[in-house]
Design an enzyme around this catalytic site. Sequence first.
Site, PDB file in Angstrom:
ATOM      1  N   ASN A   9      -0.964  -3.814   3.562  1.00 28.72           N
ATOM      2  CA  ASN A   9      -0.753  -2.436   3.420  1.00 28.72           C
ATOM      3  C   ASN A   9      -1.985  -1.711   2.720  1.00 28.72           C
ATOM      4  OD1 ASN A   9       0.018  -0.105   1.663  1.00 28.72           O
ATOM      5  ND2 ASN A   9       2.241  -0.734   2.138  1.00 28.72           N
ATOM      6  N   ASP A  11      -2.004   1.693   2.244  1.00 25.17           N
ATOM      7  CA  ASP A  11      -1.783   2.887   1.913  1.00 25.17           C
ATOM      8  C   ASP A  11      -2.873   3.508   0.772  1.00 25.17           C
ATOM      9  OD1 ASP A  11       0.463   2.929   3.301  1.00 25.17           O
ATOM     10  OD2 ASP A  11       1.691   2.606   1.546  1.00 25.17           O
ATOM     11  N   HIS A  12      -3.304   2.739  -0.221  1.00 23.37           N
ATOM     12  CA  HIS A  12      -4.049   3.276  -1.085  1.00 23.37           C
ATOM     13  C   HIS A  12      -5.425   3.415  -0.995  1.00 23.37           C
ATOM     14  CE1 HIS A  12      -0.626   3.253  -3.339  1.00 23.37           C
ATOM     15  NE2 HIS A  12      -0.225   2.110  -3.405  1.00 23.37           N
ATOM     16  N   HIS A  45       2.770   3.140   4.951  1.00 21.18           N
ATOM     17  CA  HIS A  45       3.931   3.684   4.546  1.00 21.18           C
ATOM     18  C   HIS A  45       3.649   5.404   4.505  1.00 21.18           C
ATOM     19  CE1 HIS A  45       7.529   4.482   1.020  1.00 21.18           C
ATOM     20  NE2 HIS A  45       7.756   5.074   2.229  1.00 21.18           N
ATOM     21  N   ARG A  47       5.057   8.582   3.758  1.00 19.40           N
ATOM     22  CA  ARG A  47       6.121   8.931   2.792  1.00 19.40           C
ATOM     23  C   ARG A  47       6.473  10.389   3.082  1.00 19.40           C
ATOM     24  NH1 ARG A  47       6.572   5.602  -2.031  1.00 19.40           N
ATOM     25  NH2 ARG A  47       7.958   7.180  -2.781  1.00 19.40           N
ATOM     26  N   ARG A  51       1.844  11.685   0.367  1.00 14.11           N
ATOM     27  CA  ARG A  51       0.872  11.550  -0.676  1.00 14.11           C
ATOM     28  C   ARG A  51      -0.208  10.753  -0.418  1.00 14.11           C
ATOM     29  NH1 ARG A  51       4.525   8.281  -5.315  1.00 14.11           N
ATOM     30  NH2 ARG A  51       6.095   9.884  -4.443  1.00 14.11           N
ATOM     31  N   HIS A  52      -0.039   9.751   0.440  1.00 15.70           N
ATOM     32  CA  HIS A  52      -1.358   9.014   0.949  1.00 15.70           C
ATOM     33  C   HIS A  52      -1.390   8.876   2.531  1.00 15.70           C
ATOM     34  CE1 HIS A  52       2.038   6.060   0.908  1.00 15.70           C
ATOM     35  NE2 HIS A  52       1.882   5.696  -0.287  1.00 15.70           N
ATOM     36  N   GLU A  72       6.056   1.854   7.445  1.00 16.89           N
ATOM     37  CA  GLU A  72       7.570   1.788   6.540  1.00 16.89           C
ATOM     38  C   GLU A  72       7.929   3.466   6.540  1.00 16.89           C
ATOM     39  OE1 GLU A  72       5.686  -1.425   3.356  1.00 16.89           O
ATOM     40  OE2 GLU A  72       5.903   0.610   2.659  1.00 16.89           O
ATOM     41  N   THR A 102       6.111   4.374  -7.007  1.00 16.74           N
ATOM     42  CA  THR A 102       6.206   3.498  -5.605  1.00 16.74           C
ATOM     43  C   THR A 102       7.430   3.084  -5.563  1.00 16.74           C
ATOM     44  OG1 THR A 102       5.348   1.239  -5.000  1.00 16.74           O
ATOM     45  CG2 THR A 102       6.014   1.489  -7.285  1.00 16.74           C
ATOM     46  N   THR A 103       7.656   2.460  -4.504  1.00 17.53           N
ATOM     47  CA  THR A 103       8.941   1.986  -3.985  1.00 17.53           C
ATOM     48  C   THR A 103       9.823   1.188  -5.100  1.00 17.53           C
ATOM     49  OG1 THR A 103       8.126   2.068  -1.850  1.00 17.53           O
ATOM     50  CG2 THR A 103      10.607   1.379  -2.248  1.00 17.53           C
ATOM     51  N   GLU A 153      13.322  -7.631   4.381  1.00 15.52           N
ATOM     52  CA  GLU A 153      12.044  -7.770   3.488  1.00 15.52           C
ATOM     53  C   GLU A 153      12.633  -7.778   1.980  1.00 15.52           C
ATOM     54  OE1 GLU A 153       8.288  -5.958   4.178  1.00 15.52           O
ATOM     55  OE2 GLU A 153       7.847  -6.000   2.264  1.00 15.52           O
ATOM     56  N   HIS A 194       5.878  -6.593  -2.345  1.00 12.02           N
ATOM     57  CA  HIS A 194       5.888  -5.399  -3.730  1.00 12.02           C
ATOM     58  C   HIS A 194       5.390  -6.218  -5.009  1.00 12.02           C
ATOM     59  CE1 HIS A 194       6.401  -2.000  -6.122  1.00 12.02           C
ATOM     60  NE2 HIS A 194       6.457  -1.319  -5.230  1.00 12.02           N
ATOM     61  N   GLY A 216      -0.401  -4.840  -0.547  1.00 11.63           N
ATOM     62  CA  GLY A 216      -1.100  -3.695  -0.743  1.00 11.63           C
ATOM     63  C   GLY A 216      -1.994  -3.298  -1.762  1.00 11.63           C
TER      64      GLY A 216
HETATM   65  N1  PXP Z   1       6.768  -3.840   1.200  1.00 11.72           N
HETATM   66  C1  PXP Z   1       7.145  -2.545   1.046  1.00 11.72           C
HETATM   67  C2  PXP Z   1       8.701  -2.605   1.821  1.00 11.72           C
HETATM   68  C3  PXP Z   1       6.618  -1.657   0.328  1.00 11.72           C
HETATM   69  O1  PXP Z   1       7.290  -0.507   0.166  1.00 11.72           O
HETATM   70  C4  PXP Z   1       5.506  -1.718  -0.332  1.00 11.72           C
HETATM   71  C5  PXP Z   1       4.901  -0.823  -1.304  1.00 11.72           C
HETATM   72  O2  PXP Z   1       4.545   0.318  -0.502  1.00 11.72           O
HETATM   73  C6  PXP Z   1       4.936  -3.152  -0.357  1.00 11.72           C
HETATM   74  C7  PXP Z   1       5.392  -4.293   0.514  1.00 11.72           C
HETATM   75  C8  PXP Z   1       3.606  -3.300  -0.962  1.00 11.72           C
HETATM   76  O3  PXP Z   1       3.612  -3.361  -2.460  1.00 11.72           O
HETATM   77  P1  PXP Z   1       2.399  -3.431  -3.115  1.00 11.72           P
HETATM   78  O4  PXP Z   1       1.583  -2.272  -2.874  1.00 11.72           O
HETATM   79  O5  PXP Z   1       2.821  -3.456  -4.555  1.00 11.72           O
HETATM   80  O6  PXP Z   1       1.704  -4.746  -2.733  1.00 11.72           O
END
Ligand code: PXP
Length: 241
Positions: A9, A11-12, A45, A47, A51-52, A72, A102-103, A153, A194, A216
């Site tokens: 992931n 996103d960051h 993701h 959103r 935001r990202h 996502e 975060t989620t 997941e 996550h 991520g």
């Molecule tokens: N899986 C899903 C469905 C998520 O929403 C996220 C966070 O966006 C992740 C995995 C990855 O989580 P992390 O960034 O904490 O590794």
Amino acid sequence: MSIPRLGVNIDHVATVRNARGENYPSPLRAALLVQKYGGNSVTIHLREDRRHIRDKDLEIIKKKIKIPLNLEIAPTEEMLKISLKNKPNFVCIVPEKRKEITTEGGLNLKKNIKVIKNIIKKLKSRKIRTSLFIEPDTEDIRIAKYIDADCIEIHTGKICKLFEQKKNTSKEFARIKQAVSFANMIGLEVHAGHGITFDSAKLLSKIKGISEFNIGHFIIGESIFIGIKDSIKQFKKIFKK
Ligand code: PXP
């Protein structure tokens, strides 16, 4: 049992870019490096508040990478429309609250069964693999199967937090293990994600039947120190064992 795949992931990377309003660091560049260094898929993701990751990131990443793109999305009409337009290879439906960092947990399938069922049907009609981000809960797994999801997941936030705080993880570990074997038994592919770090990945990789890990925040953070190549390689090594 085959080696679990690693979805990265990114996103960051966009979080860092947006913090300064510049156009670097580039999420596309990160996606291409994930591909180069053995990531099995790229996760982003989009959103609702952007935001990202932004719509343009989704478009260009989908066009330029050859490994599967996992998008996502929250279960909304807008996100469904965007998914059908961009046709990512995979979609993972996640809950979304505007104010969360975060989620924070899995989907409430009981409450949103009709909406989510309809989204799954439309995505699957375009051959998009569809996954639901849920808690390791038998009832939710049963519903996921009933509404025809391809995969679930499992939200690993709770066990990873316990692990980081050096608290007892055995109850949550057993709960996830049981959820994985039940889901596999009824024909669902199981993913997990996550909060996963190198150390919690070692713990989670003891659970057989998880086909894919989506990671991520830790990978992007660790990339500052050891680079994205070594971050990916280390996770792949852990999952190979
Ligand atoms: N899986 C899903 C469905 C998520 O929403 C996220 C966070 O966006 C992740 C995995 C990855 O989580 P992390 O960034 O904490 O590794």
